[in-house]
Design a protein around this motif. Structure first.
Motif, PDB file in Angstrom:
ATOM      1  N   GLY A 169      42.969  29.202  39.265  1.00 40.64           N
ATOM      2  CA  GLY A 169      42.536  30.394  38.492  1.00 40.64           C
ATOM      3  C   GLY A 169      43.676  31.159  37.621  1.00 40.64           C
ATOM      4  N   PRO A 205      33.703  40.356  36.825  1.00 44.91           N
ATOM      5  CA  PRO A 205      32.891  39.195  36.521  1.00 44.91           C
ATOM      6  C   PRO A 205      33.880  38.412  35.998  1.00 44.91           C
ATOM      7  CG  PRO A 205      31.554  41.065  35.935  1.00 44.91           C
ATOM      8  CD  PRO A 205      32.792  41.682  36.493  1.00 44.91           C
ATOM      9  N   ALA A 206      35.087  39.066  35.086  1.00 39.95           N
ATOM     10  CA  ALA A 206      36.106  38.023  34.524  1.00 39.95           C
ATOM     11  C   ALA A 206      36.907  37.250  35.402  1.00 39.95           C
ATOM     12  CB  ALA A 206      37.021  38.891  33.373  1.00 39.95           C
ATOM     13  N   VAL A 207      37.182  37.878  36.490  1.00 38.84           N
ATOM     14  CA  VAL A 207      38.057  37.240  37.522  1.00 38.84           C
ATOM     15  C   VAL A 207      37.336  36.265  38.255  1.00 38.84           C
ATOM     16  CG1 VAL A 207      39.175  37.782  39.704  1.00 38.84           C
ATOM     17  CG2 VAL A 207      39.368  39.469  37.800  1.00 38.84           C
ATOM     18  N   ARG A 208      36.132  36.590  38.368  1.00 37.91           N
ATOM     19  CA  ARG A 208      35.292  35.526  39.191  1.00 37.91           C
ATOM     20  C   ARG A 208      35.033  34.225  38.446  1.00 37.91           C
ATOM     21  NH1 ARG A 208      32.632  40.451  40.852  1.00 37.91           N
ATOM     22  NH2 ARG A 208      30.820  40.390  39.672  1.00 37.91           N
ATOM     23  N   TYR A 209      35.028  34.107  37.108  1.00 41.21           N
ATOM     24  CA  TYR A 209      34.903  33.038  36.191  1.00 41.21           C
ATOM     25  C   TYR A 209      36.269  32.243  36.496  1.00 41.21           C
ATOM     26  CZ  TYR A 209      30.986  34.243  33.091  1.00 41.21           C
ATOM     27  OH  TYR A 209      29.843  34.375  32.673  1.00 41.21           O
ATOM     28  N   ARG A 210      37.492  32.938  36.787  1.00 44.91           N
ATOM     29  CA  ARG A 210      38.712  32.089  36.870  1.00 44.91           C
ATOM     30  C   ARG A 210      39.179  31.531  38.194  1.00 44.91           C
ATOM     31  NH1 ARG A 210      39.708  29.918  32.144  1.00 44.91           N
ATOM     32  NH2 ARG A 210      41.907  29.645  32.733  1.00 44.91           N
ATOM     33  N   TYR A 247      32.472  32.300  40.562  1.00 42.09           N
ATOM     34  CA  TYR A 247      31.395  32.348  39.891  1.00 42.09           C
ATOM     35  C   TYR A 247      30.351  31.337  40.071  1.00 42.09           C
ATOM     36  CZ  TYR A 247      27.960  32.547  35.918  1.00 42.09           C
ATOM     37  OH  TYR A 247      26.951  32.543  35.238  1.00 42.09           O
ATOM     38  N   ASP A 248      31.046  30.046  40.062  1.00 44.20           N
ATOM     39  CA  ASP A 248      30.066  28.782  40.364  1.00 44.20           C
ATOM     40  C   ASP A 248      29.793  28.881  41.973  1.00 44.20           C
ATOM     41  OD1 ASP A 248      30.026  27.820  37.847  1.00 44.20           O
ATOM     42  OD2 ASP A 248      32.014  26.855  37.991  1.00 44.20           O
TER      43      ASP A 248
END
Lengths: 266, 161
Positions: A30, A101-106, A76-77
């Motif tokens: 990430g 949220p932005a961190v969890r996408y990566r 996120y996934d």
């Protein structure tokens, strides 16, 4: 940031081969630890090898007994996978509280546990659920994987391909988040296996990173309820003391978070 | 690295840049898209949030190479001509900004929140989900009001399509 060479391999084999060719190569997942550290010039890898786009490293398989999460699957996934939520909701809840949220996408599961930050959340899940870590070379039991502050059993160049979590009878994670970073000031993951064993793993509190607490495990095995821990006193030896909390404060948080986790799991 | 290629706001973009180039530097310094801001540069503040393949991420913590081949959307890419995106319009109507520095990131994160939670998203969810975006003027009240207003407008717009 110092100059580096970015690579995007399409297979684990290609990534491992690129690693051996670089003079001081690092894997990138990430990137939300490695890139900030490179920006501060605390790390200056010659080569950055991106694992996040390797198709075989992304995905989640749920069987009757276990959840297997591939190494580069994002928080996120994981948090939004309906099958995971059905069988290990504690893991869904934990991943939905990492960073923002932005961190969890990566951020990825493999990146988190390979980094082994002493206040990261996922190491607690891996240890409490007695997961096994699969790499491109072998399988490593959770109890053998984490080796203290920012260190693991991984060899140089070894790649986490998947983490397999046995499905527990009951499990939950409770954390007291740092109000700015959302890292765990102290987090406790408790799990009761289908065979009746209990495991409790603590993150954020110890100077050596994630740890099991035998006294909590024994008390909860005898009586799976928050009141089983009422008279427990956690010693503060080896616990972290900093501006956010003393060692004694964290020792108390271990007990309180363990009780909250048991309440949530029951 | 050979020239990096990606789609930015629906148009092909490429540049011959060093591998250490961050996505936000590429957008600002090479493409001149200065709407995306650098606030803290440590992935905390969210002023640099853009969408990569529809996901709101912090472009100060992504190497441009990681975004190669992806669809990137910045604050410059969400209006339709002169017609503001409903989120932009709601921020204007609700005085959802003071100095405006955090606004591009707030709007990009807010669109992602409504995309994930739908037009009926509640105030508590909006407040919680904006945790990765910091407004140094502390103007959160009107920011949250703007997001909720926009969520309703986006719901109506989606229903009409």
């Amino acid at each position: 940031m110092y100059a580096t060479t970015y690579h995007r391999p399409s297979s684990v084999e290609e990534a491992a081969s690129l690693f051996t060719k670089g003079t001081d190569a690092r894997y990138l997942a990430g990137g939300h630890t490695l890139i900030p550290v490179m920006k501060q010039r605390l790390a200056a890898p010659s080569d950055v090898i991106d694992l996040a786009k390797i198709p075989s490293l992304v995905g989640i398989d749920v069987s009757a007994d276990a959840v297997t999460i591939k190494g580069a699957t994002t928080y996120y996934d994981i948090a939004n996978n309906a099958q995971v939520r059905k069988v290990i909701s504690a893991l869904s809840n934990l991943t939905s509280t990492i960073g923002d949220p932005a961190v969890r996408y990566r951020g990825t599961i493999g990146g988190s546990i390979a980094n082994n930050d002493p206040a990261a959340d996922l190491p607690a899940a891996v240890v409490a659920l007695n997961a096994s870590v699969t790499t491109n070379k072998r399988s490593i039991a959770a109890d053998d994987f984490f080796k203290g502050l920012f260190s693991t059993a991984l060899d140089d160049g070894e790649i986490i391909t998947a983490v397999t979590f046995p499905i527990p009878a009951q499990a939950a994670y409770a954390k007291f988040p740092h109000p700015a970073s959302r890292f765990a000031l102290t987090g406790v993951f408790v799990a009761k296996t289908k065979a009746g064993d209990v495991r409790a793993a603590v993150t954020g509190a110890s100077q050596n990173g994630v740890m099991r607490v035998a006294a909590i495990e024994q008390a909860l095995k005898a009586n799976w309820s928050p009141s089983a821990l009422d008279n427990l006193r956690i010693p503060d030896d080896g616990l972290t003391a900093d501006i956010h909390g003393s060692a004694a404060y964290r020792a108390n948080l271990i007990k309180v978070m363990a009780q909250r986790a048991v309440t949530a799991a029951s | 690295m050979p020239a990096v290629k990606l789609m930015v706001n629906g148009k092909p973009a490429s540049g011959d840049v060093e591998d250490r180039t961050l996505l936000v530097q590429f957008l600002r310094d090479h493409l001149g898209l200065t709407g995306t801001h650098v606030g803290c540069d440590t992935s905390q503040c969210g002023a640099c949030v853009v969408h990569i393949d529809g996901r709101a991420v912090k472009s100060c913590t992504v190497l441009v190479g990681q975004a190669a081949g992806a669809n990137v959307t910045t604050i410059e890419g969400i209006a339709r001509g002169d017609e503001l995106h409903p989120m932009q319009a709601a921020f204007r109507d609700n005085h959802g900004l003071q100095c405006g520095f955090c606004t591009p990131g707030m709007i990009m994160s807010a669109i992602d929140i409504v995309n994930r939670h739908g037009g009926s998203v509640d105030e508590a969810t909006v407040r919680h989900e904006l945790e990765g975006n910091i407004c140094r003027c502390t103007g959160y009240h009107n920011i949250v009001r703007s997001v909720l207003d926009a969520a309703g407008r986006m719901k109506v717009a989606q229903a009409a399509e």
